[in-house]
Design a protein around this motif. Structure first.
Motif, PDB file in Angstrom:
ATOM      1  N   LEU A 123      58.045  30.582 -65.061  1.00  0.00           N
ATOM      2  CA  LEU A 123      59.232  30.724 -65.987  1.00  0.00           C
ATOM      3  C   LEU A 123      58.827  30.722 -67.059  1.00  0.00           C
ATOM      4  CD1 LEU A 123      61.608  28.606 -63.823  1.00  0.00           C
ATOM      5  CD2 LEU A 123      61.713  31.086 -63.969  1.00  0.00           C
ATOM      6  N   TRP A 179      58.467  29.106 -57.862  1.00  0.00           N
ATOM      7  CA  TRP A 179      59.619  29.033 -57.230  1.00  0.00           C
ATOM      8  C   TRP A 179      59.555  30.214 -55.812  1.00  0.00           C
ATOM      9  CZ3 TRP A 179      62.604  33.958 -56.608  1.00  0.00           C
ATOM     10  CH2 TRP A 179      61.973  34.928 -57.417  1.00  0.00           C
ATOM     11  N   ARG A 214      59.741  18.822 -59.374  1.00  0.00           N
ATOM     12  CA  ARG A 214      60.441  18.590 -60.661  1.00  0.00           C
ATOM     13  C   ARG A 214      60.876  20.013 -61.330  1.00  0.00           C
ATOM     14  NH1 ARG A 214      55.765  17.055 -63.855  1.00  0.00           N
ATOM     15  NH2 ARG A 214      57.199  16.824 -65.593  1.00  0.00           N
ATOM     16  N   PHE A 215      60.288  20.824 -61.226  1.00  0.00           N
ATOM     17  CA  PHE A 215      60.575  22.172 -61.819  1.00  0.00           C
ATOM     18  C   PHE A 215      61.330  23.345 -60.921  1.00  0.00           C
ATOM     19  CE2 PHE A 215      56.532  20.794 -63.972  1.00  0.00           C
ATOM     20  CZ  PHE A 215      57.343  20.498 -65.073  1.00  0.00           C
ATOM     21  N   ASN A 216      60.957  23.284 -59.776  1.00  0.00           N
ATOM     22  CA  ASN A 216      61.417  24.216 -58.747  1.00  0.00           C
ATOM     23  C   ASN A 216      62.152  23.355 -57.686  1.00  0.00           C
ATOM     24  OD1 ASN A 216      60.776  26.985 -59.846  1.00  0.00           O
ATOM     25  ND2 ASN A 216      58.954  25.804 -59.627  1.00  0.00           N
ATOM     26  N   ARG A 217      63.380  22.804 -57.711  1.00  0.00           N
ATOM     27  CA  ARG A 217      63.757  21.586 -56.732  1.00  0.00           C
ATOM     28  C   ARG A 217      64.211  22.198 -55.521  1.00  0.00           C
ATOM     29  NH1 ARG A 217      67.539  19.076 -60.700  1.00  0.00           N
ATOM     30  NH2 ARG A 217      67.355  21.281 -61.594  1.00  0.00           N
ATOM     31  N   TRP A 218      63.892  21.522 -54.796  1.00  0.00           N
ATOM     32  CA  TRP A 218      64.631  21.527 -53.394  1.00  0.00           C
ATOM     33  C   TRP A 218      65.504  20.285 -53.182  1.00  0.00           C
ATOM     34  CZ3 TRP A 218      59.056  23.048 -51.191  1.00  0.00           C
ATOM     35  CH2 TRP A 218      59.249  24.593 -50.845  1.00  0.00           C
TER      36      TRP A 218
END
Lengths: 257, 803
Positions: free
Chosen positions: B259, B468, B512-516
């Motif tokens: 990103l 992601w 942290r960045f691509n959160r589930w």
């Protein structure tokens, strides 16, 4: 009530010749909203009821337990049947995706509602859509925001969607035929972006055109089969993160792990 | 003589048709739908038996005319029915939404069953009419099929699939001409049929039979973009490759791009295999700065731990991973690509585009199947990378669920790790799905492989990161150092990738960045490394236990337990949690079973009980058990051993053609010999059937135990040696396998002749069930068990016909 035949054809010609030419929405005088006494009121209400029921189980944004009433109101208003091929009109309000030609689909109503809800837009917002498709998502967004800019890569689909949106009286939707990868810099930054066209990555120009504090929604999966949603969030410092969300309440482990 | 020739020709055409239809429907739809459609169409063979039970009396006196008529009907319908079937608007992606799709599917089955029905009616009629020559006719059937299988695979290198379809139609008409020539009556019909055999193949309009990919496949979608066009096409049994140039809106394929990336890829050409599975040829003019995107994908991670690594790329495709290695100044790049035409496209058509990628100093291209390349090589590398070549669509829709893959098994990982220099890294990138499937299965596979190699603490050597939409797993040959870990964290942090596992990782670093909603991957990897692994594999709702060479189905994630849960919430967008592919095959089996029962039971009402049967003749129940067991067992053995030999011979095409042809030819010889065996053993205590079955069980059992060891020894031998060894191994097993069918049929021909066509039909139905069942069983219990079951079935058959 539709623009004259000549005007229509002139626009189609312009789009065909200049794929990235920006086309203004149909003249305001021609686009009084259709009365919704269209014979589909009952199935539309039923569709909204189904969406509401599904959403009751779905993982929405944190702290939310139901879809926004505004979104549901719009879903109850937009004439979805006008955005599906004629032969499929009787199925327009079923909660399922339908083919619209050129290998594309009009999304499942529930997914449209969910994506719209996730954008968390309001009446002052300017929204960009990549992948106009049938035009239905743009029509759902239109009453909720100030303006929708939407780009479609396949010219015949773009033309059709444009005609439908104009005919249905959505004056605050501007369509364009062309490449969505670079967004629409002239109208950036956007308060929300919907990417419905499949992509192996999130185009950096779109990330750049997202206003700090705004959200981008991307459905991921195969045609007819949305597997999950990606919500891209840009915080006020410009830091970008995503959230990966299932449209369905599902825990991958049994036994309460 | 004419009968034998005509049967051989027709069998060659019918088997070629079967393989060809799989090819054609792989282009139109996806491989496993092709598999399903053809399996059900083959029930036409079973139907021919049912039909002959009723029609035998009328057809046998007119044998030559009837045979010629049905053979000619095969020749015409093989092409015409395909032309009609391809027009049926069946969309497999819509199956979960629209039961009406089933009706479309039924139309396709019925259309395609007709040619198989016609061909099988000819063979069944010949067996029934010439009872004294059953062994020879069945031999012609098997050997013709063997020749047909080899021929189609060779022909597909030079002919487009639809052109070979024309030729097969001609072959059917030729078989009709041969039999008409030998028959009583005037000769002119034979002449007419021969003329038609030559003329008709050219008469079919091209646009009736050209395979059109589904509008939802990547190629079709790409071609809707203005100015996009196919600039080159190559066709082989490995697939139809289409190179697409799209100047107005170029391809920009960069799975999992960060990103934070400032720019996407430079212009690319798209290469589609069978209309899907995009790989790209990226423009490279020698300026590495334009390729910065290659360092912004999860797959770039290992290059941040290794300095100028000697790199092995498994699955070169259009060359993106090779470029990535060059971008990171790899000292040497070995790129393995299975499809010579793919490599050729990159070299030639893409040459100006790709900057003669494969001729860059330090880059070596190997045209081999990746797994066997690794098994056979004596070299070692600093980095082995398994590329991401399947499409997300295929992955997401589960269409690979029953696709065997020798690349992602525990044994494969062991082989990769054994070819790493000390401190070297194995890296594998896959699409990320929600909830996670591929990434967890990769992790579990790596743990199993490390444990298999005697590593006490596998967790010290593993790292997993994700964007992601992609995840990259790293397995180091040695423990990860503090410096390594710092590099992993830096790499991920700078690109907003999430670390999901490295040794000693703190939980708050995950997600942290691509959160589930929850840190599924972090929790999953922890569970897989901990004492609760078995429990976790059991409780996880998708099948993520590692694949093995015996069960090489990495892409199957479906568990039956998932079905009731998903059905219970089906109104809530849950259907996409199901793996369409697996369920479709299960549905195929159910449909085939129902139709088979009808086809087998229907004639029973017609046939009087024991009427015309000699005293001591086997009853209908025993006949059914015998031919059902044989039909199931023959293909169980054949399919299981094809899978074993594919791994050994390396190249699936050579392997399938060598193994299939060897099986069919030696089975044919066995069938031919069976008549003599029957004479020899007429009075013996152990009858010929028992003897043949004993031979099968002994050889199959020995191979089951010995082949893995033997193949291990011979892996590095040259191809001719391996092919020779394979043929020598298959010969005796297949020879015995060719006997029970004609021996049994001969016996009922003598004692209860009315049952001959019925037995033919029972066997045909069983063969269909067998092919589907073998795949399904292998995904669950493995091929070894499938072979063991086959041995049991042969035993049951022998008992059913024991005296």
């Amino acid at each position: 009530m539709v623009t004259s035949g000549f005007a229509k054809w002139a626009r189609v010609g312009a789009v065909a010749l200049l794929p990235v030419l920006e086309v203004a929405p149909a003249a305001a005088g021609d686009t009084a909203p259709l009365p919704r006494a269209d014979g589909y009121a009952a199935p539309r209400q039923e569709m909204v009821r189904v969406i509401e029921a599904i959403a009751g189980y779905a993982p929405l944004s944190p702290g939310r337990r139901a879809l926004s009433p505004d979104v549901l109101d719009v879903m109850a208003e937009v004439p979805r049947h006008a955005f599906v091929p004629e032969a499929l009109r009787d199925r327009a309000y079923d909660d399922r995706p339908l083919p619209i030609g050129y290998g594309q689909t009009i999304s499942q109503p529930y997914i449209v509602a969910l994506m719209t809800d996730l954008l968390e837009v309001d009446g002052d917002d300017v929204v960009l859509e990549i992948g106009t498709g049938s035009g239905y998502q743009a029509a759902v967004l239109a009453p909720l925001v100030k303006h929708v800019y939407t780009i479609e890569i396949v010219p015949p689909l773009a033309d059709r969607a444009k005609g439908r949106l104009a005919a249905a009286g959505y004056a605050n939707v501007t369509t364009r035929t062309g490449d969505g990868y670079y967004g629409w810099p002239a109208h950036a930054p956007f308060d929300g972006i919907v990417v419905t066209a499949a992509s192996s990555h999130i185009p950096p120009p779109l990330v750049a055109q997202l206003r700090p504090g705004a959200r981008m929604v991307i459905p991921v999966g195969a045609p007819f089969l949305v597997q999950h949603l990606v919500l891209v969030e840009k915080d006020l410092d410009g830091k970008v993160t995503t959230r990966l969300m299932l449209p369905v309440a599902f825990v991958p482990l049994t036994g309460g792990h | 003589m004419a009968v034998v020739v005509a049967v051989a020709l027709l069998s060659a055409a019918a088997l070629g048709y079967e393989i060809l239809l799989i090819r054609l429907f792989s282009i139109i739809l996806w491989h496993h739908f092709a598999f399903m459609i053809i399996s059900l169409a083959l029930l036409g063979v079973g139907a021919s038996g049912t039909f002959l039970v009723f029609a035998r009396r009328w057809l046998e006196p007119r044998f030559h005319r009837a045979f010629a008529g049905f053979a000619a009907a095969f020749g015409i319908s093989a092409v015409a029915c395909f032309a009609l079937a391809r027009r049926v608007p069946f969309n497999p992606l819509e199956v979960v939404w629209d039961l009406g799709q089933q009706a479309a599917l039924l139309q396709i089955y019925l259309l395609l069953a007709l040619p198989f029905f016609c061909a099988a009616t000819c063979v069944g009629l010949a067996l029934s009419r010439f009872r004294e020559r059953i062994g020879a006719i069945y031999r012609a059937d098997l050997m013709g099929a063997g020749a047909g299988a080899s021929l189609v695979l060779l022909a597909l290198f030079v002919l487009a699939p639809e052109d070979y379809l024309r030729a097969l139609g001609g072959l059917g008409l030729a078989a009709a001409a041969v039999i008409a020539f030998a028959g009583p009556g005037p000769r002119w019909p034979a002449g007419l049929l021969a003329a038609l055999a030559l003329a008709v193949p050219f008469a079919w309009p091209a646009d009736w039979i050209a395979p059109q990919p589904s509008p939802y496949k990547g190629l079709s979608l790409a071609l809707h973009v203005p100015q996009a066009r196919v600039i080159a096409e190559r066709s082989s049994p490995l697939g139809l490759l289409s190179v697409v140039e799209s100047p107005a809106v170029p391809f920009r394929h960069a799975p999992g791009l960060s990103l934070t990336a400032k720019a996407g890829p430079p212009p690319q050409l798209g290469v589609f295999t069978d209309g899907d599975g995009l790989t790209v040829i990226t423009r490279f003019d020698g300026t590495f700065a334009k390729l910065a995107y290659l360092d912004q994908q999860t797959a770039a991670l290992p290059f941040h731990l290794l300095r100028r690594p000697r790199t092995l790329i498994l699955g070169a495709g259009g060359g993106a991973d090779v470029l990535r290695a060059l971008y990171h100044a790899a000292r040497q790049v070995d790129a393995v690509e299975i499809n010579p035409q793919m490599a050729d496209l990159v070299r030639r058509d893409g040459g100006g585009f790709a900057g003669r990628l494969f001729r860059t100093p330090g880059v070596r291209l190997h045209i081999r199947e990746a797994r066997s390349f690794v098994e056979a090589t004596g070299q070692r590398w600093d980095l082995i990378h398994v590329g991401l070549l399947d499409s997300f669509t295929a992955s997401a829709a589960g269409v690979l669920a029953l696709k065997e893959s020798a690349l992602y098994t525990v044994e494969a990982f062991e082989a990769y790790l054994a070819r790493l220099e000390p401190g070297g890294i194995l890296a594998i990138t896959r699409w990320l799905r929600v909830p996670p499937r591929d990434s967890l299965k990769l992790f579990a596979t790596a743990i199993a492989a490390l444990e298999g190699l005697g590593v006490a603490a596998p967790g010290e050597r593993l790292a997993l990161i994700r964007s992601w939409n992609t995840a990259t797993l790293m397995v180091k040959n040695g423990p990860l150092t503090a410096e390594n870990i710092a590099a992993i964290r830096r790499f991920a942090e700078a690109r907003s990738f999430d670390v999901s596992y490295y040794p000693g990782m703190a939980p708050e670093e995950a997600n942290r960045f691509n959160r589930w909603r929850e840190p599924f991957l972090y929790d999953g990897t922890a569970a897989l490394l901990g004492p609760g692994r078995e429990r976790f594999l059991e409780d996880y709702k998708f099948h993520i236990a590692p694949a093995t060479d015996d069960r090489p189905y990495f892409f199957r994630f479906f568990k039956w337990r998932l079905l009731p849960e998903v059905l219970a919430i089906r109104g809530r967008a849950a259907m996409t949690l199901l793996e369409g592919g697996y369920l479709i095959v299960a549905a195929t089996l159910a449909q085939a079973a129902i139709v088979s029962v009808l086809l087998i039971v229907l004639p029973l009402a017609w046939m009087g009980r024991g009427e015309g049967a000699a005293p001591g003749a086997p009853g209908r129940g025993r006949v059914m058990v015998y031919f059902l067991a044989l039909g199931l067992a023959f293909l169980f053995v054949e399919i299981a051993f094809i899978q074993r030999f594919v791994l050994f011979l390396g190249h699936p095409l050579y392997a399938i053609s060598v193994v299939l042809a060897a099986f069919l030819v030696f089975a044919g010889l066995g069938s031919g010999y069976s008549a003599r065996l029957a004479e020899h053993r007429a009075a013996a205590r152990i009858g010929p059937i028992s003897l043949a079955v004993a031979g099968i069980i002994v050889f199959a059992g020995v191979y089951l135990a010995v082949l893995p060891v033997l193949f291990g020894w011979l892996m590095a031998e040259s191809d001719p040696v391996k092919i020779l060894v394979s043929v020598v191994l298959i010969a005796p097993l297949a020879f015995f396998m060719g006997m029970p069918f004609p021996l049994g049929l001969r016996r009922i021909a003598d004692q209860a002749p009315r049952l001959v066509p019925w037995a033919w039909g029972v066997n045909g139905c069983a063969s269909v069930l067998s092919a589907v069942l073998a795949s399904l069983l292998a995904t669950h219990v493995g091929f070894a068990v499938v072979v063991a079951l086959a041995m049991g079935l042969y035993g049951i058959a022998a008992l059913a016909f024991a005296r």
